[in-house]
Design a protein around this motif. Structure first.
Motif, mmCIF file in Angstrom:
data_model
loop_
_atom_site.group_PDB
_atom_site.id
_atom_site.type_symbol
_atom_site.label_atom_id
_atom_site.label_comp_id
_atom_site.label_asym_id
_atom_site.label_seq_id
_atom_site.Cartn_x
_atom_site.Cartn_y
_atom_site.Cartn_z
ATOM 1 N N LEU A 195 -20.593 -22.107 19.057
ATOM 2 C CA LEU A 195 -19.711 -22.853 18.155
ATOM 3 C C LEU A 195 -20.154 -24.288 17.921
ATOM 4 C CD1 LEU A 195 -16.172 -21.663 19.310
ATOM 5 C CD2 LEU A 195 -17.569 -20.820 17.420
ATOM 6 N N MET A 196 -20.903 -24.845 18.880
ATOM 7 C CA MET A 196 -21.330 -26.230 18.732
ATOM 8 C C MET A 196 -22.201 -26.364 17.484
ATOM 9 S SD MET A 196 -20.002 -27.855 21.286
ATOM 10 C CE MET A 196 -20.983 -29.360 21.443
ATOM 11 N N GLY A 197 -21.914 -27.388 16.690
ATOM 12 C CA GLY A 197 -22.698 -27.623 15.486
ATOM 13 C C GLY A 197 -22.285 -26.775 14.307
ATOM 14 N N THR A 198 -21.071 -26.176 14.370
ATOM 15 C CA THR A 198 -20.584 -25.381 13.241
ATOM 16 C C THR A 198 -19.319 -26.020 12.669
ATOM 17 O OG1 THR A 198 -19.158 -23.933 14.574
ATOM 18 C CG2 THR A 198 -21.472 -23.305 14.357
ATOM 19 N N SER A 199 -18.915 -25.565 11.503
ATOM 20 C CA SER A 199 -17.784 -26.164 10.794
ATOM 21 C C SER A 199 -16.461 -25.879 11.499
ATOM 22 C CB SER A 199 -17.708 -25.622 9.363
ATOM 23 O OG SER A 199 -16.512 -26.062 8.741
ATOM 24 N N HIS A 200 -15.662 -26.942 11.650
ATOM 25 C CA HIS A 200 -14.338 -26.779 12.265
ATOM 26 C C HIS A 200 -13.322 -26.213 11.279
ATOM 27 C CE1 HIS A 200 -14.176 -30.650 10.238
ATOM 28 N NE2 HIS A 200 -12.859 -30.651 10.344
ATOM 29 N N ARG A 201 -13.713 -26.043 10.020
ATOM 30 C CA ARG A 201 -12.808 -25.466 9.028
ATOM 31 C C ARG A 201 -13.010 -23.957 8.863
ATOM 32 N NH1 ARG A 201 -9.252 -29.466 9.046
ATOM 33 N NH2 ARG A 201 -9.958 -31.379 8.010
ATOM 34 N N GLN A 202 -13.962 -23.390 9.597
ATOM 35 C CA GLN A 202 -14.238 -21.965 9.470
ATOM 36 C C GLN A 202 -13.584 -21.179 10.609
ATOM 37 O OE1 GLN A 202 -15.673 -20.736 6.688
ATOM 38 N NE2 GLN A 202 -15.614 -22.878 6.019
ATOM 39 N N ALA A 203 -13.508 -19.875 10.420
ATOM 40 C CA ALA A 203 -12.732 -19.011 11.307
ATOM 41 C C ALA A 203 -13.097 -19.116 12.792
ATOM 42 C CB ALA A 203 -12.852 -17.563 10.840
ATOM 43 N N PRO A 204 -14.381 -19.162 13.166
ATOM 44 C CA PRO A 204 -14.670 -19.177 14.609
ATOM 45 C C PRO A 204 -14.026 -20.351 15.355
ATOM 46 C CG PRO A 204 -16.632 -18.589 13.382
ATOM 47 C CD PRO A 204 -15.626 -19.020 12.367
ATOM 48 N N VAL A 205 -14.107 -21.557 14.800
ATOM 49 C CA VAL A 205 -13.504 -22.713 15.462
ATOM 50 C C VAL A 205 -11.987 -22.677 15.320
ATOM 51 C CG1 VAL A 205 -13.366 -25.236 15.528
ATOM 52 C CG2 VAL A 205 -15.580 -24.116 15.224
ATOM 53 N N SER A 216 3.729 -35.663 10.903
ATOM 54 C CA SER A 216 3.940 -34.510 10.029
ATOM 55 C C SER A 216 2.618 -33.951 9.523
ATOM 56 C CB SER A 216 4.851 -34.880 8.859
ATOM 57 O OG SER A 216 4.213 -35.770 7.956
ATOM 58 N N VAL A 217 1.621 -34.803 9.319
ATOM 59 C CA VAL A 217 0.294 -34.346 8.899
ATOM 60 C C VAL A 217 -0.383 -33.594 10.044
ATOM 61 C CG1 VAL A 217 -2.019 -35.104 8.212
ATOM 62 C CG2 VAL A 217 -0.002 -36.142 7.158
ATOM 63 N N ALA A 218 -0.265 -34.114 11.265
ATOM 64 C CA ALA A 218 -0.833 -33.419 12.423
ATOM 65 C C ALA A 218 -0.188 -32.047 12.595
ATOM 66 C CB ALA A 218 -0.645 -34.261 13.677
ATOM 67 N N LEU A 219 1.132 -31.988 12.401
ATOM 68 C CA LEU A 219 1.836 -30.711 12.505
ATOM 69 C C LEU A 219 1.362 -29.737 11.436
ATOM 70 C CD1 LEU A 219 4.145 -28.900 13.567
ATOM 71 C CD2 LEU A 219 5.684 -30.144 12.033
ATOM 72 N N LYS A 220 1.258 -30.216 10.209
ATOM 73 C CA LYS A 220 0.820 -29.360 9.097
ATOM 74 C C LYS A 220 -0.563 -28.779 9.359
ATOM 75 C CE LYS A 220 0.029 -29.515 4.080
ATOM 76 N NZ LYS A 220 0.062 -30.390 2.870
ATOM 77 N N ASN A 221 -1.475 -29.590 9.885
ATOM 78 C CA ASN A 221 -2.809 -29.094 10.200
ATOM 79 C C ASN A 221 -2.802 -28.160 11.396
ATOM 80 O OD1 ASN A 221 -5.269 -30.388 8.594
ATOM 81 N ND2 ASN A 221 -3.644 -31.926 8.696
ATOM 82 N N SER A 222 -1.991 -28.469 12.390
ATOM 83 C CA SER A 222 -1.987 -27.670 13.621
ATOM 84 C C SER A 222 -1.541 -26.244 13.374
ATOM 85 C CB SER A 222 -1.093 -28.332 14.672
ATOM 86 O OG SER A 222 -1.626 -29.574 15.078
ATOM 87 N N VAL A 223 -0.542 -26.062 12.541
ATOM 88 C CA VAL A 223 -0.085 -24.687 12.275
ATOM 89 C C VAL A 223 -1.138 -23.903 11.493
ATOM 90 C CG1 VAL A 223 2.350 -25.302 12.413
ATOM 91 C CG2 VAL A 223 1.194 -25.369 10.192
ATOM 92 N N LYS A 224 -2.127 -24.631 10.939
ATOM 93 C CA LYS A 224 -3.282 -23.990 10.308
ATOM 94 C C LYS A 224 -4.451 -23.868 11.288
ATOM 95 C CE LYS A 224 -2.272 -25.848 5.678
ATOM 96 N NZ LYS A 224 -2.799 -26.732 4.589
ATOM 97 N N ASN A 225 -4.201 -24.252 12.547
ATOM 98 C CA ASN A 225 -5.202 -24.183 13.614
ATOM 99 C C ASN A 225 -6.414 -25.068 13.325
ATOM 100 O OD1 ASN A 225 -3.684 -22.339 15.187
ATOM 101 N ND2 ASN A 225 -4.357 -20.689 13.841
ATOM 102 N N GLN A 226 -6.106 -26.313 12.964
ATOM 103 C CA GLN A 226 -7.155 -27.295 12.721
ATOM 104 C C GLN A 226 -6.580 -28.688 12.975
ATOM 105 O OE1 GLN A 226 -7.936 -26.322 8.595
ATOM 106 N NE2 GLN A 226 -6.490 -27.851 7.850
#
Length: 380
Positions: free
Chosen positions: A38-48, A243-253
């Motif tokens: 996972l290191m060096g891969t996008s944090h917006r993609q499914a694995p991360v 609220s922004v942190a919450l919104k992102n967290s429920v999207k697992n990011q």
């Protein structure tokens, strides 16, 4: 160093790291990090994102999260979270229990917020004594239902001093509980809090750079209410908007790029905690290790616990005062033998040692540490 006391190798602990943060990391976690793709891969993609989802799910299980509570992740450490709270969780005025450095720093952060009224501060023994006041206890307990107070803030534990506070709901506002160095090391009823927040570099044996908050429905609603308040004139940058942190967290990011290595270490540690028996097992480990140190302090006339009240003595960070011995000399001797990071909190200014007893510390290593302390002290 000159005149080094060489400790026999059979007395030395296997793990010689006793720091209160960053903390000792299990070698199996480091091996998992080294083997990860996972290191060096996008944090917006499914694995991360799947990794973040696993961490959030595991934390919810570990803390037996009540219905409606959410595991919220944000960029920055617990220090950043104080600014988040000042920006988007405290409506007008907060009350703070201060019995050590970190509680004081949160109150100072809030005091500097131009949109908030000056906070009400309850000083506990350690902080009160520093200002010439006398108190019966080292811990400040906040009175509830204070007029004009909409948030009550206190540490569950002071990393600086090793002082333990009960986690119990204060009536009349949101309860924001700083659990930076004790979360994961003791059992806790999360329903007694609205935001129970912490970092990864203590009991969770990860790195700094992320904060986690276990947030009640009331806290989630408060953040949205403040964000949407008409005519408030409050500027909330996204990185400090709960609220922004919450919104992102429920999207697992997270809002911004996280440390993926940190997430790997953190998730592996939580999985290990669950496999070992959860918070009950972790508290058993921390209390066994800390008991070794408190019993050692009671056995030597030259030392004594910094926190005198047994009910307020931390199971995860033990501070011990030295009476007629220079603690810096003892610390230097142990460091010369490879035993590191038992230095006191830098701003406290005490002649003492501070020893972490986080879940990763084995009781046998704590016992070995006291044997090494005896060996050095007896030869100074």
């Amino acid at each position: 160093m000159e005149n080094t006391v060489l400790i026999p190798t059979d007395l030395l602990p296997k793990n010689r790291k006793f720091g209160s943060g960053p903390s000792s990391i299990r070698k199996t976690s480091l091996a998992k990090l080294a083997d990860s793709d996972l290191m060096g891969t996008s944090h917006r993609q499914a694995p991360v994102k799947n990794l973040v989802a696993s961490l959030r799910h595991s934390l919810a299980e570990l803390f037996s999260l009540p219905d409606g509570y959410e595991v919220v992740l944000g960029n920055g450490g617990a220090t950043t979270f104080w600014a988040v709270a000042a920006s988007s969780l405290i409506r007008e005025r907060s009350a703070h229990a201060v019995f050590g450095s970190f509680g004081a720093k949160f109150a100072q952060t809030v005091s500097g917020a131009p949109h908030l009224k000056d906070p009400a501060i309850e000083l506990g023994g350690i902080s009160a004594r520093a200002q010439g006041q006398e108190t019966a206890s080292d811990i400040a307990l906040l009175p509830g239902e204070q007029e004009g107070i909409d948030a009550y803030c206190y540490p569950a534990h002071e990393t600086s001093t090793g002082a333990l506070s009960p986690v119990q709901r204060v009536a009349g506002g949101l309860n924001l509980v700083d659990a930076t160095s004790i979360a994961g090391g003791v059992q806790v009823d999360i329903s007694q809090t609205d935001v129970y927040y912490f970092s990864g570099q203590k009991c969770f044996a990860a790195e700094g750079g992320l904060w986690v908050a276990l947030a009640s429905p009331a806290a989630q609603e408060r953040a949205q209410e403040i964000k949407e308040a008409p005519g408030s004139g409050r500027w909330i940058p996204p990185v400090l908007d709960f609220s922004v942190a919450l919104k992102n967290s429920v999207k697992n990011q997270t809002l911004n790029t996280p440390s993926i290595g940190n997430l790997i270490l953190w998730e592996d540690q939580v999985q290990w905690m669950l496999a070992e028996g959860g918070l009950a097992a972790m508290e058993k480990r921390t209390r066994q290790s800390s008991a070794v140190l408190y019993e050692w302090a009671a056995s030597r006339p030259e030392v004594c616990p910094f926190i005198s009240n047994p009910l307020e003595q931390s199971p995860v960070v033990v501070t011990i005062d030295f009476k007629d011995i220079d603690a810096d000399t003892v610390i230097a001797q142990l460091r010369a033998n490879g035993i590191v990071d038992i230095d006191p909190y830098r701003a406290l200014g005490q002649n003492q040692i501070r020893v972490a007893c986080f879940p990763n510390i084995e009781v046998a290593d704590t016992q070995a540490l006291t044997a090494c302390l005896d060996y050095v002290i007896d030869r100074l």
